[in-house]
Design a protein around this motif. Structure first.
Motif: not given
Length: 59
Positions: A37-59
């Motif tokens: 859930r925090e990962q989804e929130r962080a991703y959405a926040r970075l998108q709203r901040a204007g970052f275009k090249k985002l990658r989601v990683v789970t290890v």
């Protein structure tokens, strides 16, 4: 970190490896979060901040 002289960097960019691959330097940031859930929130926040090249990683 020690940086190579400008002419050495230019030469490295011009000559491909033996297999023809040309290395392209990239930079990134890793953010460690507690759960999906925090990962989804962080991703959405970075998108709203204007970052275009985002990658989601789970290890």
């Amino acid at each position: 970190m020690r940086e190579a002289p400008p002419n050495a960097r230019a030469k490295a960019r011009q000559s491909p490896g033996r297999n023809g691959y040309r290395y392209k330097q990239q930079f990134g940031v890793v953010v460690i979060v507690e759960n999906e859930r925090e990962q989804e929130r962080a991703y959405a926040r970075l998108q709203r901040a204007g970052f275009k090249k985002l990658r989601v990683v789970t290890v």
